[in-house]
Motif scaffolding. Structure first.
Motif, PDB file in Angstrom:
ATOM      1  N   ALA A  24     -21.599  -2.600 -11.651  1.00 38.89           N
ATOM      2  CA  ALA A  24     -20.225  -2.129 -11.829  1.00 38.89           C
ATOM      3  C   ALA A  24     -19.553  -1.759 -10.518  1.00 38.89           C
ATOM      4  O   ALA A  24     -18.338  -1.525 -10.493  1.00 38.89           O
ATOM      5  CB  ALA A  24     -20.211  -0.925 -12.777  1.00 38.89           C
ATOM      6  N   SER A  25     -20.284  -1.701  -9.435  1.00 37.34           N
ATOM      7  CA  SER A  25     -19.721  -1.271  -8.155  1.00 37.34           C
ATOM      8  C   SER A  25     -18.793  -2.321  -7.562  1.00 37.34           C
ATOM      9  O   SER A  25     -19.118  -3.518  -7.575  1.00 37.34           O
ATOM     10  CB  SER A  25     -20.846  -0.999  -7.145  1.00 37.34           C
ATOM     11  N   ARG A  44     -19.012  -8.150 -12.996  1.00 39.99           N
ATOM     12  CA  ARG A  44     -18.635  -6.807 -12.545  1.00 39.99           C
ATOM     13  C   ARG A  44     -17.722  -6.135 -13.574  1.00 39.99           C
ATOM     14  O   ARG A  44     -17.907  -4.955 -13.910  1.00 39.99           O
ATOM     15  CB  ARG A  44     -17.950  -6.883 -11.186  1.00 39.99           C
ATOM     16  N   GLN A  48     -18.438  -2.775 -15.761  1.00 38.56           N
ATOM     17  CA  GLN A  48     -17.526  -1.632 -15.770  1.00 38.56           C
ATOM     18  C   GLN A  48     -17.128  -1.260 -17.198  1.00 38.56           C
ATOM     19  O   GLN A  48     -17.030  -0.071 -17.532  1.00 38.56           O
ATOM     20  CB  GLN A  48     -16.296  -1.953 -14.925  1.00 38.56           C
ATOM     21  N   ALA A  52     -18.085   2.297 -18.923  1.00 42.29           N
ATOM     22  CA  ALA A  52     -17.054   3.187 -19.464  1.00 42.29           C
ATOM     23  C   ALA A  52     -17.474   3.808 -20.792  1.00 42.29           C
ATOM     24  O   ALA A  52     -17.019   4.903 -21.141  1.00 42.29           O
ATOM     25  CB  ALA A  52     -15.746   2.421 -19.637  1.00 42.29           C
ATOM     26  N   ARG A  97     -12.707   9.531 -16.867  1.00 39.76           N
ATOM     27  CA  ARG A  97     -11.692   8.947 -15.992  1.00 39.76           C
ATOM     28  C   ARG A  97     -10.290   9.272 -16.495  1.00 39.76           C
ATOM     29  O   ARG A  97      -9.432   9.734 -15.730  1.00 39.76           O
ATOM     30  CB  ARG A  97     -11.867   7.430 -15.913  1.00 39.76           C
ATOM     31  N   LYS A 127     -16.512   4.210 -10.032  1.00 35.47           N
ATOM     32  CA  LYS A 127     -16.577   2.752 -10.130  1.00 35.47           C
ATOM     33  C   LYS A 127     -15.508   2.189 -11.071  1.00 35.47           C
ATOM     34  O   LYS A 127     -15.235   0.989 -11.056  1.00 35.47           O
ATOM     35  CB  LYS A 127     -17.971   2.334 -10.581  1.00 35.47           C
ATOM     36  N   LEU A 128     -14.913   3.043 -11.893  1.00 31.47           N
ATOM     37  CA  LEU A 128     -13.876   2.612 -12.832  1.00 31.47           C
ATOM     38  C   LEU A 128     -12.472   2.854 -12.299  1.00 31.47           C
ATOM     39  O   LEU A 128     -11.485   2.601 -12.994  1.00 31.47           O
ATOM     40  CB  LEU A 128     -14.029   3.360 -14.162  1.00 31.47           C
TER      41      LEU A 128
END
Length: 457
Positions: A24-25, A44, A48, A52, A97, A127-128
């Motif tokens: 996810a980075s 990716r 992500q 989440a 987030r 990362k999000l």
């Protein structure tokens, strides 16, 4: 545990939380070098999306680095504040987030939440986030520390004066110090990276710093960035140590490669406290970190470099530091290839550190073999100023002639303070006025050759 998500009729599967975090980075060269990065943009995004949906509480039970074999993991888990975590304990990473970006997450709420968040939680939500999100949330986190002055107050931006010299020449260092002070730098710390780590050299530099500071009644703190063991030895001999410095990492193996462990850090912390040299506070530690340090020591334990970096902040947080500095582009293009990656990493580090309750500064820097230039650093400097960064570096000409890398100059600090309406630490600002270096509006005044500071050289 296996994590899955479906994207355009394709099901993506990730075998562990550690792998999910890495995939996810946002892309960077260090994760590619470690063979951890996602194989495509689609993978990716899928990672992500799956990340989440991960409950925050999962990070308290599924450890990215083994609890029994890593003392940093044990520190994270054993010191976790469940009461502070309670308001968000039912959130997923994605819900955290959204909440962080809402008006409900204000300065007071974020300060009380910080002890309840683990580095892995903040690394995951990071990362999000877009760069804009990282800036918006970090700007709400106000972290204030103090020793001889007060750092981190709203509307303030401090500067580490970095007067390094390739041979540790006292006169050359003194000249750079005076140069920086006359530009209003030095309120974060006057900090020297010694060319050698010998106790004799370090002791001589400490005495010189102390003599100049006392002679001109400068309300700041000094530090010689020698290894912790050298500093402890000098404190035992009553050397004038203000701040104890050490580079730290996010795994036990990384810190072992630096020649330290948590017990040794505790010894240095207690020794510095016992000196009682602070006048307005007792934050006595200065830590430096940087994405890629664990990978470069082959000590990353299969964890992506941004998450390893965030784990280092758990070590820092335990010792209530005055300053934490992510030296973001210093390690080289093998880990952060170009200006875009350096900018992203700096905003990530600043965000994660601030959310964990740390007094974050950033060395806005690059090496000469990176695909970056001073325009990239100008962009990053401005972004971090908006984000509420506690301090930056002040290097003569932005070119460190001992460490051989490019950073920010005394002029750069004047620029960002001017365009964003930032001021130095209050005690230091008052001293600058009394010395005739700056006026009440923060404008730099012309200094005559007869100015008393020039007698220091």
């Amino acid at each position: 545990m296996i994590y899955k998500t479906t994207l355009q009729h394709i099901t993506w599967s990730f075998d562990s939380l550690k792998i999910l975090m890495a995939k996810a980075s946002p892309f960077r060269s260090g994760d590619l070098l470690a063979e951890l990065t996602a194989g495509s943009y689609e993978e990716r995004v899928a990672a992500q999306m799956a990340l989440a949906d991960v409950p925050l509480a999962r990070f308290l039970t599924e450890h990215l680095v083994d609890y029994d074999s890593d003392e940093v993991t044990r520190l994270i888990i054993d010191t976790h504040d469940a009461a502070s975590f309670a308001p968000v304990a039912g959130f997923t990473v994605g819900e955290l987030r959204d909440w962080l970006l809402s008006d409900h997450a204000d300065e007071i709420t974020l300060r009380s939440l910080a002890p309840g968040l683990t580095p892995e939680m903040v690394a995951a939500v990071c990362k999000l986030m877009r760069n804009q999100d990282l800036i918006a949330v970090a700007q709400k986190c106000v972290v204030v520390t103090a020793f001889r002055n007060t750092i981190g107050l709203k509307g303030r931006l401090s500067v580490r004066l970095q007067p390094n010299h390739p041979t540790d020449d006292l006169k050359g260092i003194a000249a750079s110090m005076v140069d920086g002070l006359l530009y209003g730098s030095g309120d974060a710390v006057i900090g020297i990276n010694p060319a050698t780590d010998s106790p004799a050299t370090t002791g001589g530099l400490l005495n010189m710093l102390s003599d100049i500071r006392e002679k001109y009644s400068i309300p700041t703190q000094s530090c010689v960035l020698s290894h912790l063991t050298t500093t402890i030895g000098l404190m035992n001999k009553n050397a004038p140590v203000d701040l104890v410095f050490q580079s730290i990492g996010g795994t036990e193996k990384t810190n072992k490669s630096f020649g330290l462990n948590l017990s040794l850090l505790q010894e240095g912390y207690e020794a510095a406290l016992s000196l009682e040299r602070g006048t307005v506070g007792n934050n006595v530690m200065y830590f430096e970190t940087g994405q890629g340090s664990s990978l470069s020591a082959d000590a990353h334990e299969g964890v992506d470099q941004q998450t390893c970096e965030a784990r280092a902040y758990a070590v820092a947080r335990h010792f209530r530091p005055l300053l934490v500095n992510t030296v973001v582009g210093f390690i080289g293009p093998e880990y952060l290839y170009d200006g875009k990656q350096i900018i992203r990493a700096a905003l990530e580090d600043h965000f994660c550190g601030k959310l964990l309750g740390l007094p974050m500064g950033v060395d806005i820097c690059y090496t000469n073999h990176s695909q970056a230039d001073q325009d990239d650093m100008d962009n990053l400097l401005t972004l971090l100023g908006v984000a509420g960064c506690n301090f930056i570096m002040g290097v003569p000409g932005a070119d460190d002639i001992m460490l051989h890398y490019q950073s920010t100059s005394f002029h750069d600090a004047l620029y960002v303070r001017k365009v964003l309406g930032k001021r130095p630490a209050p005690e230091f600002e008052l001293w600058l006025r009394h010395q005739g270096i700056m006026d009440d509006q923060g404008n730099r005044l012309v200094v005559q050759p007869s100015h008393n500071l020039l007698s220091a050289i």
